[in-house]
Design an enzyme around this catalytic site. Structure first.
Site, mmCIF file in Angstrom:
data_model
loop_
_atom_site.group_PDB
_atom_site.id
_atom_site.type_symbol
_atom_site.label_atom_id
_atom_site.label_comp_id
_atom_site.label_asym_id
_atom_site.label_seq_id
_atom_site.Cartn_x
_atom_site.Cartn_y
_atom_site.Cartn_z
ATOM 1 C CB THR A 163 -0.955 0.011 1.210
ATOM 2 O OG1 THR A 163 -1.840 -1.105 1.110
ATOM 3 C CG2 THR A 163 -1.768 1.293 1.259
ATOM 4 C CG ASP A 166 -2.211 5.794 8.623
ATOM 5 O OD1 ASP A 166 -1.982 4.912 7.768
ATOM 6 O OD2 ASP A 166 -1.786 5.708 9.803
ATOM 7 N NE ARG A 167 -0.517 1.013 4.597
ATOM 8 C CZ ARG A 167 -0.989 0.415 5.678
ATOM 9 N NH1 ARG A 167 -0.934 1.029 6.844
ATOM 10 N NH2 ARG A 167 -1.516 -0.807 5.603
ATOM 11 C CG HIS A 200 -4.870 -8.662 3.265
ATOM 12 N ND1 HIS A 200 -3.724 -9.318 2.872
ATOM 13 C CD2 HIS A 200 -4.654 -7.352 3.011
ATOM 14 C CE1 HIS A 200 -2.841 -8.438 2.411
ATOM 15 N NE2 HIS A 200 -3.385 -7.239 2.486
ATOM 16 C CG HIS A 244 -0.993 -3.971 -3.527
ATOM 17 N ND1 HIS A 244 -1.910 -4.956 -3.208
ATOM 18 C CD2 HIS A 244 -1.050 -3.074 -2.506
ATOM 19 C CE1 HIS A 244 -2.476 -4.671 -2.049
ATOM 20 N NE2 HIS A 244 -1.986 -3.532 -1.601
#
Length: 557
Positions: free
Chosen positions: A81, A171-172, A318, A362
């Site tokens: 990510t 957040d990222r 996931h 990704h």
């Protein structure tokens, strides 16, 4: 008569010339708003595998009326990510922008740090700045990003008149797309269901966002049930419900529909449960509406920029894997979110006045037990076991010591206190070459690779300040050991191949199958807006969107 005839021809010629010039002027008109959408963990094939259940005004609309770059890939490891979002917006790879993973080992601090960690800033929520805990997980900023982004360059070019806002559950996923100069980045607080920011951007939330948080939309969504949007019999492109490769939520015995969220939330993280279900994407779409209106994006004289990163798709992948009924339902619902976004943009900004770019950070791979059950190669590998076995080998060959400080899915950090480092590295090569499941190894310090064909991948991945002493890649079909679902990190097609669709202002209809790097998105936007490239960016735009065949020989280099 002949003169009159010639005059008419001249008049007609001038008229058509006027129309052509007028059309050319329209095409060159800059968009009022750039909308950049990242759908976390979206494989390119999802555009097609689930297509029969898509609506006509979501993904199908983008494919029908936009420009589809069908062969877009990441070109480094790990595919994850934080580096994914950073590479999209900087036009560079981790070797340059420095975001090598979601977390990495800091040699000076001798601990693992978060990619967006910044201890000089604080959480900003509905109550303003919170300084209660200097080590809390909300101390975030883009300071670890070493290069400029396309959003930074837009802010600089417009002398700060352009607005840049980034939103995401993660957040990222909000911080790195907005760059260093964003007006704000907002992400989800899984403690209370609100969207927050940090003091890096502002001292308090805007009034419109406080009102949004006060609506308690997260609670409303968690009072629903997660049922298939369509009759389950229509989900023909996924495996059986209740597969053994899927996560079972606490309080459940099976991974089957329906999921009664009100009952599940208490034992499954409460507000955090929302990140793991499609309703998390719905919440983000609602925030998108509020942001467009609250910030009046696309209403000024400059081109504004909003980035939106849908994170729940990643958590669902996931948990349930790429063949699950849950994932198929998620993308059927994601299609409807895209439809809602396009309709909102047409209404609030105006059709043809915005440019939309959709991609992913990704892909992901099949779970090895699923591969094996279908007579396909694949297996699990454990980074912890690699660390234990390598340390044992080095202790035996050199002297008993703790040689490894840290290991993750692609990197090994050696203990800085060890002596004769070159000998240690060479012995590590000997061991790792023979270890089952490891295909490629790169040792930057002695410029050694056991897979010269992938040298460029490793060079794009390696940042001398932050990367490990050894980079490695596992075999195709292999995966870090886990009990359910999927993961990603490799440079194989299943992890690198992502969708890329352009739509709207100055974008023609069409498609290309030419090999395209994810780092070509930023320079393409730069060319379209006539603004500088991000400072470490790839400089080759995407053929078919800008330029012509003269670019192709350079793009392949």
């Amino acid at each position: 008569m002949k003169g009159k005839y010639i005059s008419k021809i001249i008049i007609l010629f001038l008229f058509f010339l006027f129309l052509m010039c007028s059309d050319s002027t329209q095409k060159k008109e800059k968009p009022k708003l750039i909308v950049s959408i990242v759908i976390d963990q979206m494989r390119a094939e999802y555009l097609y595998r689930f297509q029969e259940n898509y609506s006509e005004d979501g993904f199908k609309l983008l494919l029908r009326e936009g420009f589809n770059v069908k062969n877009t890939h990441y070109n480094y490891i790990p595919t994850a990510t934080a580096p994914g979002h950073s590479s999209i917006y900087t036009g560079a790879t981790p070797s340059e922008h420095g975001i090598i993973y979601n977390n990495w080992f800091d040699r000076k601090e001798k601990k693992i740090i978060n990619c967006a960690k910044d201890t000089t800033v604080f959480l900003v929520d509905n109550l303003g700045i919170s300084k209660k805990d200097r080590n809390n997980k909300f101390q975030r900023s883009p300071k670890n990003l070493k290069t400029t982004t396309i959003t930074d360059e837009l802010k600089l070019f417009a002398n700060n008149r352009a607005k840049v806002i980034s939103i995401s559950i993660k957040d990222r996923g909000a911080i790195f797309p907005g760059g260093h100069l964003a007006d704000a980045a907002y992400w989800y607080n899984n403690n209370n269901g609100h969207f927050i920011t940090s003091s890096y951007y502002r001292k308090e939330l805007p009034i419109w966002l406080k009102h949004f948080n006060n609506k308690k939309i997260a609670d409303s969504l968690l009072n629903l049930n997660w049922m298939p949007l369509l009759p389950k019999k229509q989900y023909k492109n996924s495996s059986i419900d209740n597969s053994s490769f899927e996560k079972v939520f606490k309080g459940r015995k099976k991974s089957t529909f329906p999921y009664k969220l009100k009952e599940l939330r208490k034992n499954n993280g409460n507000y955090n449960l929302l990140t793991q279900i499609p309703q998390g994407n719905t919440l983000l779409t609602e925030l998108f509406y509020a942001t467009i209106k609250g910030e009046k994006l696309g209403k000024g004289n400059e081109t504004d920029f909003i980035t939106i990163s849908f994170s729940s798709t990643d958590y669902i992948g996931h948990n349930f894997g790429i063949r699950s009924k849950e994932l198929e339902d998620t993308y059927v619902r994601m299609d409807r979110e895209i439809s809602k976004i396009i309709k909102a943009l047409n209404r609030e900004v105006g059709k043809g006045k915005y440019m939309l770019v959709l991609t992913s950070d990704h892909g992901s791979s099949d779970n090895p037990p699923f591969l094996n059950s279908n007579h396909l190669p694949g297996n699990f590998i454990s980074s912890k076991e690699i660390k234990t076995k390598l340390n044992k080998h080095l202790s035996k060959k050199i002297s008993p010591k703790n040689y490894i400080s840290y290991i993750d899915k692609t990197q090994i950090y050696l203990n800085q206190k060890i002596e004769n480092k070159e000998k240690v590295l060479k012995e590590s090569i000997v061991f790792l070459k023979k270890m089952e499941g490891i295909k490629e190894v790169f040792i930057p310090e002695i410029n050694y690779s056991i897979a010269n064909g992938n040298m460029s991948i490793f060079k794009n991945s390696y940042n001398c300040e932050r990367s490990g002493d050894i980079l490695y890649q596992i075999l195709p079909g292999w995966m870090e050991k886990r009990s359910f679902g999927t993961t990603h990190t490799t440079s194989y097609n299943y992890d690198t191949h992502v969708p890329l669709i352009w739509y709207g202002c100055n974008i023609r209809k069409g498609e290309t199958a030419l090999p395209t790097k994810i780092t070509q998105i930023a320079p393409t936007i730069s060319i379209l807006l006539n603004i500088p490239f991000p400072n470490a960016s790839n400089t080759i735009p995407i053929e078919g969107i800008v330029g012509n065949s003269s670019y192709s020989k350079y793009a392949k280099q």
